[in-house]
Design a protein around this motif. Structure first.
Motif, PDB file in Angstrom:
ATOM      1  N   ARG A  13       0.844  -1.178   0.000  1.00  0.00           N
ATOM      2  CA  ARG A  13       0.000   0.000   0.000  1.00  0.00           C
ATOM      3  C   ARG A  13       0.883   1.233   0.000  1.00  0.00           C
ATOM      4  NH1 ARG A  13      -5.161  -1.217   0.574  1.00  0.00           N
ATOM      5  NH2 ARG A  13      -5.616   0.991   0.661  1.00  0.00           N
ATOM      6  N   ASP A  14       0.281   2.359  -0.331  1.00  0.00           N
ATOM      7  CA  ASP A  14       0.981   3.636  -0.277  1.00  0.00           C
ATOM      8  C   ASP A  14       0.484   4.358   0.976  1.00  0.00           C
ATOM      9  OD1 ASP A  14       1.902   6.235  -0.533  1.00  0.00           O
ATOM     10  OD2 ASP A  14       1.686   6.254  -2.711  1.00  0.00           O
ATOM     11  N   PRO A  15       1.311   4.508   2.003  1.00  0.00           N
ATOM     12  CA  PRO A  15       0.827   5.127   3.250  1.00  0.00           C
ATOM     13  C   PRO A  15       0.373   6.565   3.056  1.00  0.00           C
ATOM     14  CG  PRO A  15       3.215   4.850   3.283  1.00  0.00           C
ATOM     15  CD  PRO A  15       2.722   4.096   2.094  1.00  0.00           C
ATOM     16  N   ILE A 278       3.817  13.312   6.812  1.00  0.00           N
ATOM     17  CA  ILE A 278       2.714  12.352   6.776  1.00  0.00           C
ATOM     18  C   ILE A 278       3.243  10.927   6.669  1.00  0.00           C
ATOM     19  CG2 ILE A 278       0.792  11.552   5.353  1.00  0.00           C
ATOM     20  CD1 ILE A 278       0.234  14.481   4.689  1.00  0.00           C
ATOM     21  N   THR A 279       4.270  10.729   5.844  1.00  0.00           N
ATOM     22  CA  THR A 279       4.832   9.387   5.665  1.00  0.00           C
ATOM     23  C   THR A 279       5.466   8.878   6.951  1.00  0.00           C
ATOM     24  OG1 THR A 279       5.240   9.925   3.335  1.00  0.00           O
ATOM     25  CG2 THR A 279       6.368   7.998   4.246  1.00  0.00           C
ATOM     26  N   THR A 288      -0.741   2.901  11.847  1.00  0.00           N
ATOM     27  CA  THR A 288      -0.925   1.811  10.891  1.00  0.00           C
ATOM     28  C   THR A 288      -2.168   0.993  11.228  1.00  0.00           C
ATOM     29  OG1 THR A 288       1.467   1.687  10.561  1.00  0.00           O
ATOM     30  CG2 THR A 288       0.155  -0.218   9.871  1.00  0.00           C
ATOM     31  N   ALA A 289      -2.377   0.734  12.515  1.00  0.00           N
ATOM     32  CA  ALA A 289      -3.554  -0.037  12.924  1.00  0.00           C
ATOM     33  C   ALA A 289      -4.847   0.719  12.605  1.00  0.00           C
ATOM     34  CB  ALA A 289      -3.470  -0.351  14.413  1.00  0.00           C
ATOM     35  N   VAL A 290      -4.855   2.033  12.861  1.00  0.00           N
ATOM     36  CA  VAL A 290      -6.047   2.835  12.559  1.00  0.00           C
ATOM     37  C   VAL A 290      -6.314   2.849  11.054  1.00  0.00           C
ATOM     38  CG1 VAL A 290      -7.006   5.163  12.616  1.00  0.00           C
ATOM     39  CG2 VAL A 290      -5.848   4.252  14.634  1.00  0.00           C
ATOM     40  N   LEU A 291      -5.258   3.014  10.251  1.00  0.00           N
ATOM     41  CA  LEU A 291      -5.434   3.030   8.804  1.00  0.00           C
ATOM     42  C   LEU A 291      -5.957   1.696   8.294  1.00  0.00           C
ATOM     43  CD1 LEU A 291      -2.231   4.935   7.628  1.00  0.00           C
ATOM     44  CD2 LEU A 291      -4.568   5.806   7.754  1.00  0.00           C
TER      45      LEU A 291
END
Length: 466
Positions: A13-15, A278-279, A288-291
């Motif tokens: 994925r692209d964060p 942002i990255t 990461t868990a929220v995303l």
């Protein structure tokens, strides 16, 4: 064509894109929950818009995030489509994923208004609630069409690069001229030109062309985009607010105007300026868990945040007589946590109940029947028509208008057309072979004893000598 190498097709994925999508959904939800100015009296619910307050239009230049939603969708579609092996199957899967979460929303709201009216709730607030619950489906209708033409836009991008974006921008400007000079209804054509342009910018980012913009270069793009937006507002026929305002003769959103393109450039430059920060934030485990949680439920959060607002307003405003304080006042600010907390509670409940429709994974066994391109195209048109009908009329309408059931049937027909059909391979049943009964072998008889060999004849007795 591009100066920066594109990320590898195998990347997960692209964060940066994930952060944009998550924050945009959060911005949409927050704006819709804080905008309404509500009061209930004599069986009628009156509505206003807090962003119509003097000077608040500038806030919409940042909170109107639909340009970035289509930008992020374009990047995600590019990542997914460039390694596809079957275009019809890709389209089928994409469209089905968008339509499935609509099914529980329609099932609830086709029945709920009639149950409320039957229970004695005044009709006017229920009609308003049914319209609000469906009005955000316009985005889904447009996005289904954008996804349907993604293979064509991808091919044009490979051949013509930035010229495609220039043609779309020129078409959007031409539509605006016809809209203001000939007929305002012509402006609805820009629902495709404007959002296709924002979607196409996502291609350029995903392929690497926009990754070179960072720091001062990205800030310059932001300044140019917002500068053009300001010039169009103060010198042209465009309103200052980037969302529709009650009673305004012109809206920049319904239908979208070409000024949305300059707003897209400004917002994109701002996001690219903040991209390093942002990255880094996206790499934190909690983020990461929220995303990951949000990524599996984006459509559910979007579709059900307005019903969550309806529930909150129905209980607080219609039930207990609460009236929204003057926007910007200390009391209004003090009530924000309670108001948002209540709506958030209902949204989490809806997400827990209906989110399974979005992130469910269907395991198909056997061979899959291929979906033809004509079938997918027809499904996209039917879905867009049904969703636009629901967005325009809502889930309950006054007498004489087309019933919402018609629009829901169009969406369901489209969904059935793009559902994966697996053909189970029938096992060849062979007739049982009748075997002859197995006879137990008889023990072989003992061989008869052979006769003992005859003894040699006795020698003749020797003659006696005389």
């Amino acid at each position: 064509m591009q100066s920066t190498p594109a990320p590898s097709p195998g990347r997960a994925r692209d964060p940066f894109i994930d952060i944009i999508r998550a924050l945009c959904v959060l911005a949409v939800i927050s704006q819709h929950w804080l905008m309404p100015v509500l009061a209930y009296e004599n069986g009628r619910l009156s509505t206003g818009n807090a962003l119509a307050s003097p000077g608040w239009w500038i806030v919409t230049w940042l909170t109107q995030v639909m340009p970035m939603v289509f930008f992020a969708g374009g990047a995600a579609n590019f990542y997914s489509f460039r390694s596809v092996t079957s275009v019809p199957e890709w389209l089928r899967s994409r469209i089905a994923r968008l339509l499935v979460p609509v099914v529980p929303l329609a099932a609830v709201w086709l029945l709920l208004p009639h149950l409320l009216i039957g229970a004695g709730v005044p009709r006017q607030p229920v009609l308003l609630a049914g319209k609000i619950a469906g009005q955000l489906l316009w985005f889904l209708a447009v996005y289904v069409l954008v996804v349907a033409v993604t293979p064509l836009m991808f091919r044009w991008y490979r051949r013509h690069g930035w010229r495609v974006l220039g043609v779309l921008a020129a078409c959007a400007l031409a539509v605006d001229v016809l809209r203001f000079q000939v007929d305002p209804a012509i402006g609805f054509v820009n629902a495709l030109f404007v959002w296709l342009a924002a979607h196409q910018l996502g291609f350029h980012y995903a392929d690497g062309g926009l990754r070179v913009l960072r720091g001062r270069t990205a800030a310059a793009l932001a300044a140019a985009g917002f500068g053009l937006t300001a010039a169009a507002v103060f010198l042209g026929p465009y309103p200052a607010s980037m969302i529709g305002m009650p009673g305004a003769p012109v809206s920049n959103m319904s239908p979208p105007t070409a000024v949305m393109l300059s707003l897209t450039a400004g917002q994109l430059g701002l996001w690219l300026t903040l991209r390093p920060l942002i990255t880094r934030c996206a790499g934190r485990p909690r983020v990461t868990a929220v995303l990951k949680w949000c990524g599996a439920r984006f459509m559910t959060l979007y579709l059900w945040h307005m019903p969550a607002l309806v529930m909150t307003a129905g209980i607080a405003v219609v039930g207990f007589g609460y009236a929204t304080p003057a926007p910007g006042s200390p009391l209004w600010l003090a009530m924000i946590p309670l108001w948002v907390g209540a709506a958030g509670f209902f949204l989490m409940c809806f997400t827990r109940i209906f989110g399974r429709f979005e992130f469910r994974r269907r395991s198909d066994s056997g061979a899959v029947t291929p979906t033809g391109p004509g079938r997918v195209a027809a499904a996209a048109v039917l879905a867009a028509a049904g969703l636009l009908g629901l967005a325009a009329q809502g889930f309950i309408v006054p007498e004489g208008a087309p019933t919402p059931v018609l629009w829901v049937l169009l969406v369901l027909t489209a969904l059935v057309a793009v559902q994966r059909k697996s053909v189970r391979r029938k096992s060849v049943r062979q007739a049982p072979v009748q075997q002859a009964p197995v006879r137990e072998p008889r023990p072989a008889p003992f061989p008869a004893p052979r006769p003992a060999p005859a003894l040699a004849a006795p020698l003749p007795a020797a003659r006696k000598s005389a």
